[in-house]
Write an enzyme that holds these catalytic residues in place. Structure first.
Site, PDB file in Angstrom:
ATOM      1  N   CYS A 110       0.851  -1.182   0.000  1.00  0.00           N
ATOM      2  CA  CYS A 110       0.000   0.000   0.000  1.00  0.00           C
ATOM      3  C   CYS A 110       0.893   1.239   0.000  1.00  0.00           C
ATOM      4  O   CYS A 110       1.895   1.271   0.716  1.00  0.00           O
ATOM      5  CB  CYS A 110      -0.876  -0.016   1.254  1.00  0.00           C
ATOM      6  SG  CYS A 110      -1.953   1.401   1.426  1.00  0.00           S
ATOM      7  N   HIS A 153      -9.132  -3.591  -2.526  1.00  0.00           N
ATOM      8  CA  HIS A 153      -8.164  -2.893  -1.671  1.00  0.00           C
ATOM      9  C   HIS A 153      -8.514  -1.401  -1.605  1.00  0.00           C
ATOM     10  O   HIS A 153      -8.544  -0.801  -0.528  1.00  0.00           O
ATOM     11  CB  HIS A 153      -6.755  -3.117  -2.240  1.00  0.00           C
ATOM     12  CG  HIS A 153      -5.657  -2.414  -1.494  1.00  0.00           C
ATOM     13  ND1 HIS A 153      -4.689  -3.101  -0.799  1.00  0.00           N
ATOM     14  CD2 HIS A 153      -5.360  -1.098  -1.336  1.00  0.00           C
ATOM     15  CE1 HIS A 153      -3.847  -2.220  -0.247  1.00  0.00           C
ATOM     16  NE2 HIS A 153      -4.236  -0.997  -0.578  1.00  0.00           N
ATOM     17  N   GLU A 154      -8.786  -0.804  -2.774  1.00  0.00           N
ATOM     18  CA  GLU A 154      -9.079   0.639  -2.804  1.00  0.00           C
ATOM     19  C   GLU A 154     -10.427   0.960  -2.170  1.00  0.00           C
ATOM     20  O   GLU A 154     -10.557   1.946  -1.445  1.00  0.00           O
ATOM     21  CB  GLU A 154      -9.020   1.178  -4.242  1.00  0.00           C
ATOM     22  CG  GLU A 154      -7.665   1.014  -4.921  1.00  0.00           C
ATOM     23  CD  GLU A 154      -6.469   1.396  -4.062  1.00  0.00           C
ATOM     24  OE1 GLU A 154      -6.561   2.357  -3.280  1.00  0.00           O
ATOM     25  OE2 GLU A 154      -5.428   0.726  -4.162  1.00  0.00           O
ATOM     26  N   HIS A 157     -10.240   1.207   1.490  1.00  0.00           N
ATOM     27  CA  HIS A 157      -9.761   2.519   1.978  1.00  0.00           C
ATOM     28  C   HIS A 157     -10.921   3.486   2.200  1.00  0.00           C
ATOM     29  O   HIS A 157     -10.882   4.309   3.108  1.00  0.00           O
ATOM     30  CB  HIS A 157      -8.779   3.153   0.980  1.00  0.00           C
ATOM     31  CG  HIS A 157      -7.370   2.695   1.120  1.00  0.00           C
ATOM     32  ND1 HIS A 157      -6.648   2.799   2.298  1.00  0.00           N
ATOM     33  CD2 HIS A 157      -6.528   2.127   0.227  1.00  0.00           C
ATOM     34  CE1 HIS A 157      -5.431   2.327   2.112  1.00  0.00           C
ATOM     35  NE2 HIS A 157      -5.329   1.906   0.858  1.00  0.00           N
TER      36      HIS A 157
END
Length: 184
Positions: A110, A153-154, A157
């Site tokens: 990351c 993953h994004e 966030h």
């Protein structure tokens, strides 16, 4: 232009907040930020530009990582067959997903984490994502493999979740059940 100095690091409170929806149509300022996020990824993957500006290569970036708590992500990644997925999306949502899981055998990294965090990160093997692109068009994507992992993953966030929150604390390299390993 977004540089490494703009990317906040783990421990920063914005990374743990749930980002706000972008009111659509997006403002010119929001479009500019999202376009710059996508440009960062393209620049970071170009060895000459990356070296010149000291950019760490990335394949995905979420607005909270540049201290903008809004639901915006940029992804610039090539799948296993060489097809490029290059998107800036407002309000991306996973609308459906497989039961099967997958994980990167090399683990995940990351841009907001400057250390190695060993372990497998279980993700859905296939997902369907809806969002709105920079031109204001609705996008409906069916994704699998590495590309699906990057989008998850994004989107994490945007919900204040870091990839290492998903690693098995007792046994980081325990293979997730019903999961396909992906080499990268």
């Amino acid at each position: 232009m977004i540089t490494m100095e703009d990317i906040i690091k783990e421990g920063h409170p914005t990374l743990r907040q749930v980002a706000k929806e972008v009111e659509l149509p997006a403002s010119e300022e929001e479009k500019k930020i999202l376009a710059e996020m996508l440009q960062y990824l393209k620049n970071s993957q170009d060895p000459e530009i990356a070296e010149k500006y000291g950019l760490r290569p990335g394949i995905g970036l979420a607005a909270p990582q540049i201290n903008v708590s809004k639901r915006m992500i940029a992804v610039h990644v090539t799948d296993e067959k060489g097809k490029l997925y290059s998107y800036g999306l407002f309000n991306p949502k996973i609308v459906s997903h497989s039961v099967e899981q997958s994980y990167l055998t090399s683990g995940e990294g990351c841009l907001s984490v400057d250390r190695e965090v060993p372990g497998y990160v279980p993700r859905y093997a296939r997902i369907r994502v809806k969002g709105v692109d920079l031109e204001g068009n609705e996008v409906d994507l069916r994704l699998k493999g590495l590309v699906a992992i990057v989008f998850q993953h994004e989107i994490d966030h945007l919900n204040g979740i870091m990839f290492y929150d998903r690693i098995n604390k007792e046994n980081p390299f325990k293979e997730p059940e019903n999961a396909t390993p992906i080499d990268r």
